[in-house]
Design a protein around this motif. Sequence first.
Motif, PDB file in Angstrom:
ATOM      1  N   MET A  26     -39.387 -36.473  59.707  1.00 35.23           N
ATOM      2  CA  MET A  26     -39.877 -35.155  60.049  1.00 35.23           C
ATOM      3  C   MET A  26     -41.368 -35.073  59.737  1.00 35.23           C
ATOM      4  O   MET A  26     -42.117 -35.973  60.043  1.00 35.23           O
ATOM      5  CB  MET A  26     -39.067 -34.097  59.305  1.00 35.23           C
ATOM      6  N   THR A  27     -41.799 -34.036  59.078  1.00 29.21           N
ATOM      7  CA  THR A  27     -43.210 -33.809  58.774  1.00 29.21           C
ATOM      8  C   THR A  27     -43.617 -34.595  57.533  1.00 29.21           C
ATOM      9  O   THR A  27     -42.845 -34.711  56.592  1.00 29.21           O
ATOM     10  CB  THR A  27     -43.438 -32.303  58.517  1.00 29.21           C
ATOM     11  N   HIS A  28     -44.839 -35.134  57.555  1.00 29.02           N
ATOM     12  CA  HIS A  28     -45.338 -35.772  56.339  1.00 29.02           C
ATOM     13  C   HIS A  28     -46.858 -35.680  56.287  1.00 29.02           C
ATOM     14  O   HIS A  28     -47.523 -35.460  57.297  1.00 29.02           O
ATOM     15  CB  HIS A  28     -44.854 -37.221  56.218  1.00 29.02           C
ATOM     16  N   ALA A  29     -47.381 -35.805  55.065  1.00 27.71           N
ATOM     17  CA  ALA A  29     -48.819 -35.751  54.829  1.00 27.71           C
ATOM     18  C   ALA A  29     -49.132 -36.566  53.585  1.00 27.71           C
ATOM     19  O   ALA A  29     -48.260 -36.823  52.754  1.00 27.71           O
ATOM     20  CB  ALA A  29     -49.280 -34.312  54.645  1.00 27.71           C
ATOM     21  N   THR A  30     -50.397 -36.967  53.467  1.00 29.98           N
ATOM     22  CA  THR A  30     -50.873 -37.680  52.287  1.00 29.98           C
ATOM     23  C   THR A  30     -52.098 -36.949  51.760  1.00 29.98           C
ATOM     24  O   THR A  30     -53.003 -36.611  52.531  1.00 29.98           O
ATOM     25  CB  THR A  30     -51.261 -39.126  52.647  1.00 29.98           C
ATOM     26  N   ALA A  31     -52.107 -36.678  50.470  1.00 25.61           N
ATOM     27  CA  ALA A  31     -53.260 -36.057  49.810  1.00 25.61           C
ATOM     28  C   ALA A  31     -53.831 -37.059  48.820  1.00 25.61           C
ATOM     29  O   ALA A  31     -53.098 -37.655  48.034  1.00 25.61           O
ATOM     30  CB  ALA A  31     -52.835 -34.782  49.093  1.00 25.61           C
TER      31      ALA A  31
END
Length: 128
Positions: free
Chosen positions: A1-6
């Motif tokens: 599904m949705t993913h992000a990296t900070a």
Amino acid sequence: MTHATASIGRDLYRTQIETGAGHRLVADEPVSLGGADGGPAPYDLVVAGLGACTAITLRMYADLKAWPLASVQVQLRLARENNEMVVERLLHIEGLDDAQKARLAEVAERTPVTLTLKSGLQIRTTLA
């Protein structure tokens, strides 16, 4: 599904964010909290996501109904009331009659991000 990296380095609180779709943005803290105000603060991003989901969902619904929706503006405010966090959401809807506006207000209560925030969210943290 949705993913992000900070990712954060030594630049105080400036954080580089990349979403799964390759979009990049910066988050930071305001100067009053030791940051450089180089981007939205984390809670600003939370309410921005809610606002975007609300506006998009209302546009989709109006388009599906072939309503003459001219514009939607979603104003959001995150506040603490009695030791609880509360989001106040104000809808400015142009181009529709009162019954259609009321229906969109009902739809706003069931947008995907609204339902996620209202129901709570499990967070599992592990080390890489």
